[in-house]
Design a protein around this motif. Structure first.
Motif, short mmCIF file in Angstrom:
data_model
loop_
_atom_site.label_atom_id
_atom_site.label_comp_id
_atom_site.label_asym_id
_atom_site.label_seq_id
_atom_site.Cartn_x
_atom_site.Cartn_y
_atom_site.Cartn_z
N GLY A 59 0.81 -1.21 0.00
CA GLY A 59 0.00 0.00 0.00
C GLY A 59 0.85 1.26 0.00
O GLY A 59 0.58 2.21 -0.74
N LEU A 60 1.89 1.28 0.82
CA LEU A 60 2.78 2.45 0.87
C LEU A 60 3.55 2.60 -0.43
O LEU A 60 3.75 3.73 -0.92
N ALA A 61 4.00 1.48 -1.00
CA ALA A 61 4.72 1.55 -2.28
C ALA A 61 3.81 2.09 -3.39
O ALA A 61 4.27 2.84 -4.26
N SER A 62 2.54 1.74 -3.34
CA SER A 62 1.59 2.24 -4.33
C SER A 62 1.38 3.74 -4.19
O SER A 62 1.22 4.46 -5.19
N LEU A 63 1.38 4.24 -2.97
CA LEU A 63 1.30 5.69 -2.76
C LEU A 63 2.54 6.38 -3.31
O LEU A 63 2.44 7.47 -3.90
N ALA A 64 3.71 5.76 -3.14
CA ALA A 64 4.94 6.32 -3.70
C ALA A 64 4.88 6.32 -5.23
O ALA A 64 5.33 7.28 -5.89
N LEU A 65 4.31 5.27 -5.80
CA LEU A 65 4.13 5.20 -7.24
C LEU A 65 3.24 6.34 -7.74
O LEU A 65 3.57 7.02 -8.73
#
Length: 217
Positions: A59-65
């Motif tokens: 989820g956090l990686a998707s926000l960074a994306l």
């Protein structure tokens, strides 16, 4: 700063989340069956916390994306951004809220459903938009196939969960999740290429120029 680090956070986070989930299930309790158990059921029975951690990380990686794509002016404004954000928040929420027979289990289930629906819906929006942007055209063909796979996966898991009485629901859910994470992976790879590619090419070009200069002296 955002343009440079968000691709690393997105790509690294997605890869680490995938490795963590796979390792948790390969090395998990052999009595647990990933074919018949959903990821949430498996995580609740396994009790190690690795899968929940991987969900939050994804989820956090998707926000960074999403932040990285916005920083590079990718055409994600509006529904694509909202849906990717909804996927991210739902994953993080599902990682925090335990599954079970209480109201928390019901909330966990709702968050999981919202997450699974959000990525295919965002991908449908993005295919048309990215096709009109020269920088992102390379992602369109793989996104089209992955969007189709995700849509079919949603249809199959809906059938399996309702009239299918949950037969092989764990396998279907994992295949659906694989397609959805692949959508994010394609976007993360292209984001890294756009963010880091020019500087890498400049360095390579500089080294070649210096080498040619020394050779022709």
């Amino acid at each position: 700063m955002v343009k440079r680090f968000c691709p690393l956070l997105a790509g690294g986070g997605i890869l680490l989340a995938v490795v963590t989930v796979v390792a948790a299930q390969v090395g998990g309790d052999p009595s647990l069956d990933p074919v018949s158990m959903t990821i949430s059921e498996y995580a609740a029975r396994d009790g190690g916390g690795a899968i929940e951690t991987a969900m939050a990380l994804l989820g956090l990686a998707s926000l960074a994306l999403l932040a990285g794509m916005r920083a590079l002016d990718a055409p994600v404004d509006g529904w694509p951004a909202r849906l990717i954000g909804l996927w991210s928040v739902s994953l993080i929420g599902a990682a925090v809220v335990p599954s079970g027979a209480t109201w928390q289990g019901d909330l966990h289930g709702v968050l999981s459903v919202v997450a699974f629906v959000s990525v295919p819906a965002a991908a449908i929006q993005l295919v048309g938009r990215l096709g009109q942007d020269e920088r992102w055209k390379a992602t369109v063909r793989p996104l089209e196939w992955l969007t189709l796979a995700s849509g079919l996966g949603l249809a199959v898991i809906t059938y399996v969960a309702l009239p299918g009485h949950g037969v092989m629901i764990g396998l279907v859910e994992r295949l659906l999740l694989t397609a959805e994470v692949a959508v994010l992976g394609v976007l993360a790879v292209r984001l890294a290429q756009l963010a880091w590619g020019p500087s890498i090419r400049e360095r390579i070009g500089g080294r070649r120029a210096a080498r040619d200069f020394l050779v022709h002296r």
